[in-house]
Design a protein around this motif. Sequence first.
Motif, PDB file in Angstrom:
ATOM      1  N   LEU A 258       0.851  -1.187   0.000  1.00 29.83           N
ATOM      2  CA  LEU A 258       0.000   0.000   0.000  1.00 29.83           C
ATOM      3  C   LEU A 258       0.886   1.236   0.000  1.00 29.83           C
ATOM      4  N   HIS A 259       0.633   2.126  -0.943  1.00 27.72           N
ATOM      5  CA  HIS A 259       1.381   3.387  -0.968  1.00 27.72           C
ATOM      6  C   HIS A 259       0.986   4.249   0.221  1.00 27.72           C
ATOM      7  N   GLY A 260       1.789   5.292   0.450  1.00 28.84           N
ATOM      8  CA  GLY A 260       1.460   6.233   1.520  1.00 28.84           C
ATOM      9  C   GLY A 260       2.042   5.786   2.837  1.00 28.84           C
ATOM     10  N   GLN A 261       1.322   6.114   3.907  1.00 26.10           N
ATOM     11  CA  GLN A 261       1.860   5.851   5.240  1.00 26.10           C
ATOM     12  C   GLN A 261       1.959   4.375   5.568  1.00 26.10           C
ATOM     13  N   GLN A 262       2.897   4.072   6.428  1.00 34.24           N
ATOM     14  CA  GLN A 262       3.107   2.702   6.881  1.00 34.24           C
ATOM     15  C   GLN A 262       1.941   2.249   7.771  1.00 34.24           C
ATOM     16  N   PHE A 263       1.720   0.931   7.803  1.00 34.73           N
ATOM     17  CA  PHE A 263       0.628   0.376   8.610  1.00 34.73           C
ATOM     18  C   PHE A 263       1.165  -0.581   9.669  1.00 34.73           C
ATOM     19  N   GLN A 264       0.269  -0.988  10.565  1.00 35.17           N
ATOM     20  CA  GLN A 264       0.606  -2.019  11.563  1.00 35.17           C
ATOM     21  C   GLN A 264      -0.293  -3.235  11.355  1.00 35.17           C
ATOM     22  N   VAL A 265       0.226  -4.386  11.734  1.00 37.19           N
ATOM     23  CA  VAL A 265      -0.545  -5.621  11.601  1.00 37.19           C
ATOM     24  C   VAL A 265      -1.389  -5.802  12.854  1.00 37.19           C
ATOM     25  N   LEU A 266      -2.697  -5.970  12.657  1.00 39.40           N
ATOM     26  CA  LEU A 266      -3.599  -6.163  13.789  1.00 39.40           C
ATOM     27  C   LEU A 266      -3.801  -7.640  14.086  1.00 39.40           C
ATOM     28  N   SER A 267      -4.023  -8.427  13.045  1.00 39.64           N
ATOM     29  CA  SER A 267      -4.245  -9.854  13.283  1.00 39.64           C
ATOM     30  C   SER A 267      -4.011 -10.655  12.013  1.00 39.64           C
ATOM     31  N   ARG A 268      -3.757 -11.948  12.208  1.00 39.28           N
ATOM     32  CA  ARG A 268      -3.645 -12.895  11.100  1.00 39.28           C
ATOM     33  C   ARG A 268      -4.503 -14.098  11.407  1.00 39.28           C
ATOM     34  N   ARG A 269      -5.127 -14.632  10.392  1.00 39.52           N
ATOM     35  CA  ARG A 269      -5.849 -15.881  10.576  1.00 39.52           C
ATOM     36  C   ARG A 269      -5.516 -16.807   9.419  1.00 39.52           C
TER      37      ARG A 269
ATOM     38  N   ASP B 242       5.541  -8.851  12.857  1.00 43.14           N
ATOM     39  CA  ASP B 242       4.293  -8.090  12.898  1.00 43.14           C
ATOM     40  C   ASP B 242       4.330  -6.941  13.905  1.00 43.14           C
ATOM     41  N   SER B 243       5.501  -6.687  14.477  1.00 39.41           N
ATOM     42  CA  SER B 243       5.535  -5.717  15.558  1.00 39.41           C
ATOM     43  C   SER B 243       5.889  -4.301  15.101  1.00 39.41           C
ATOM     44  N   GLY B 244       6.332  -4.132  13.870  1.00 34.52           N
ATOM     45  CA  GLY B 244       6.771  -2.804  13.431  1.00 34.52           C
ATOM     46  C   GLY B 244       5.839  -2.182  12.406  1.00 34.52           C
ATOM     47  N   TRP B 245       6.340  -1.131  11.754  1.00 36.33           N
ATOM     48  CA  TRP B 245       5.580  -0.475  10.690  1.00 36.33           C
ATOM     49  C   TRP B 245       5.917  -1.146   9.360  1.00 36.33           C
ATOM     50  N   LYS B 246       4.877  -1.402   8.571  1.00 34.62           N
ATOM     51  CA  LYS B 246       5.046  -2.129   7.316  1.00 34.62           C
ATOM     52  C   LYS B 246       4.394  -1.362   6.170  1.00 34.62           C
ATOM     53  N   ASP B 247       4.896  -1.602   4.945  1.00 33.85           N
ATOM     54  CA  ASP B 247       4.150  -1.116   3.780  1.00 33.85           C
ATOM     55  C   ASP B 247       3.829  -2.233   2.807  1.00 33.85           C
ATOM     56  N   THR B 248       4.381  -3.420   3.068  1.00 34.82           N
ATOM     57  CA  THR B 248       4.146  -4.574   2.196  1.00 34.82           C
ATOM     58  C   THR B 248       3.965  -5.786   3.089  1.00 34.82           C
ATOM     59  N   ILE B 249       2.982  -6.615   2.783  1.00 38.96           N
ATOM     60  CA  ILE B 249       2.764  -7.793   3.626  1.00 38.96           C
ATOM     61  C   ILE B 249       2.452  -8.996   2.762  1.00 38.96           C
ATOM     62  N   LEU B 250       3.066 -10.118   3.103  1.00 38.47           N
ATOM     63  CA  LEU B 250       2.881 -11.337   2.313  1.00 38.47           C
ATOM     64  C   LEU B 250       1.616 -12.049   2.762  1.00 38.47           C
ATOM     65  N   LEU B 251       0.660 -12.124   1.862  1.00 35.88           N
ATOM     66  CA  LEU B 251      -0.578 -12.851   2.135  1.00 35.88           C
ATOM     67  C   LEU B 251      -0.386 -14.279   1.662  1.00 35.88           C
ATOM     68  N   MET B 252      -0.294 -15.191   2.624  1.00 31.30           N
ATOM     69  CA  MET B 252      -0.083 -16.602   2.273  1.00 31.30           C
ATOM     70  C   MET B 252      -1.416 -17.225   1.859  1.00 31.30           C
ATOM     71  N   PRO B 253      -1.354 -18.357   1.144  1.00 32.39           N
ATOM     72  CA  PRO B 253      -2.598 -19.053   0.804  1.00 32.39           C
ATOM     73  C   PRO B 253      -3.415 -19.339   2.065  1.00 32.39           C
TER      74      PRO B 253
END
Length: 534
Positions: free
Chosen positions: A457-468, A485-496
């Motif tokens: 996602l462009h723009g500001q960095q995000f935080q991870v709230l949860s994974r399922r 998952d504890s820091g600021w991210k702009d890219t996250i790997l969505l696993m199958p």
Amino acid sequence: MTNINYPRRRFLEYTAFGTLLALLPKALLAENPVPNSKSSSTFNPDVEIDLVAQAAEVGIYRGAKTQVLQYQGKLIKGPQSTLKTLRGYLGPVMSFQQGQKVRINFYNQLAEPCITHWHGMHVPQAMDGHPMYAIARGERYVYEFEVKNPAGTNWYHSHTHELTGSQVYHGLAGLLIISDEAERKLELPSNEYDLPIVIQDRSFDRENQFRFSLNRHNQMRGFLGDTIMINGQSDHVIPVKTRAYRLRILNGSNARVYKLGWDDGTSVTAIGTDGGLLAKPQNMPYVMLAPAERVELWVDFSGRKTGSELVLQSLPYLGSHMAMGRGGMMGGGMGGMMGMMGGFGQDEVIDIVKFQIAEQVSDSPKLPAELIPIRRLTERDISQPDRTVPIAVGMRHMNFQLNGRTFEMQDYMESEKIPLNSIQRIKIFHESHGMGGGGGMMGMMGMMMSMPHPIHLHGQQFQVLSRRQNNSDSSYDSVKKGFIDSGWKDTILLMPGEEIQILKPFNDYTGLFPYHCHILEHEDMSMMRNFYVA
Ligand code: C2O
Ligand code: CU
Ligand code: CU
């Protein structure tokens, strides 16, 4: 639907790479609205750089030089340390301080359109390198922004719609490093002890030229090379002293996901992620690094013998396809299909970088127990508590889509409208298609659906709230300890089978900000959409 009306025209479909021509879909780019061909008289930069994208030749292997596309930089104003040229094909490392005002005059000298994006940076729409701003050969785009990001490792790369994969592959990328006061106080390893490590996979032909072919298979799976390049060079050996180092690792590959670990089983110590330093160091058995993700590692060679080596490797893991193949879930007929898909279930150990202990020293900085304070966002921070912004990864007509749509330059839907200065909950998930267990085409689509996708996602960095995780197969077990998952991210790997919720602020700037899969072949196939912030 949008209230931004730039005229559009069809660019000539020309490209430096003849083989691409026939395979590319019609390149439809918005005409450069030229708001930024000139510098503004009211902006007084601390740093000014000329950055040219051009064809060049670089010596990578013995013998013939390799034809690349390369960013070349020239410092016009600012500290001498702002630009550092590396030996390989990558653009110069740019180093900025938080608070600096930066002007970058970008010149396109390629035989095709181009635009540059500052990945990870929080800048206004017109400074973000949205593909609608692509400029033609001979044109200039002036970027002017203040550095708001905290200390961290970002990067810049081409963002030319339908050509991003090809342009980045041929060399149009570089590191962009930010430093700030809070970081300086930590006295982390610096200068020669602060090492950039950009990992990219490439393929070469016998004449030392890049191979890059976009057949259907490579588009679907993403292009995977058979050779690892470090900082745009073929050399993987770094001599080090017996002390601590800071490694700034960027996965600059088009599609390959790495599972990084030390060859002697030493745990990996992460101190930073996409958006900057972590609150405190995190020890892990390995770290997963998807395309565009960054991780900063602390590694201490103290106590190691001169002449010995420590190797950073990519370790084997199971991707969805291989898992299905091995588990026999797909049955015999799928064998050929598996072979065709190949690649993602990486069951080989790949050497990434060899650190060779070259010199004994007696002193080393100590790893700080605390790094920088990070305010954890919680559900209570969400501006519209009842709203969840969806990013649904799906596939229709053999094309990857987000929220059921493909990319159009300035298009956004109701669900993609974001109020300025809000914090949103965003759910990234695989759309279910109710396709059942059908074989053939449907089976293949189902399988492709279950690829991992690095969502950026462009723009500001995000935080991870949860994974399922909704899949119970073992492939997830082989990667799950590698996520930070504890820091600021702009890219996250969505696993199958995975569903991830993030919290993202949309402060300061209005306009269109893309979000997309960072497998560049997917992005070029329009697995991209806009958020419209207003
Ligand atoms: Cu690194 Cu929109 O990309
Ligand atoms: Cu970006
Ligand atoms: Cu993807």
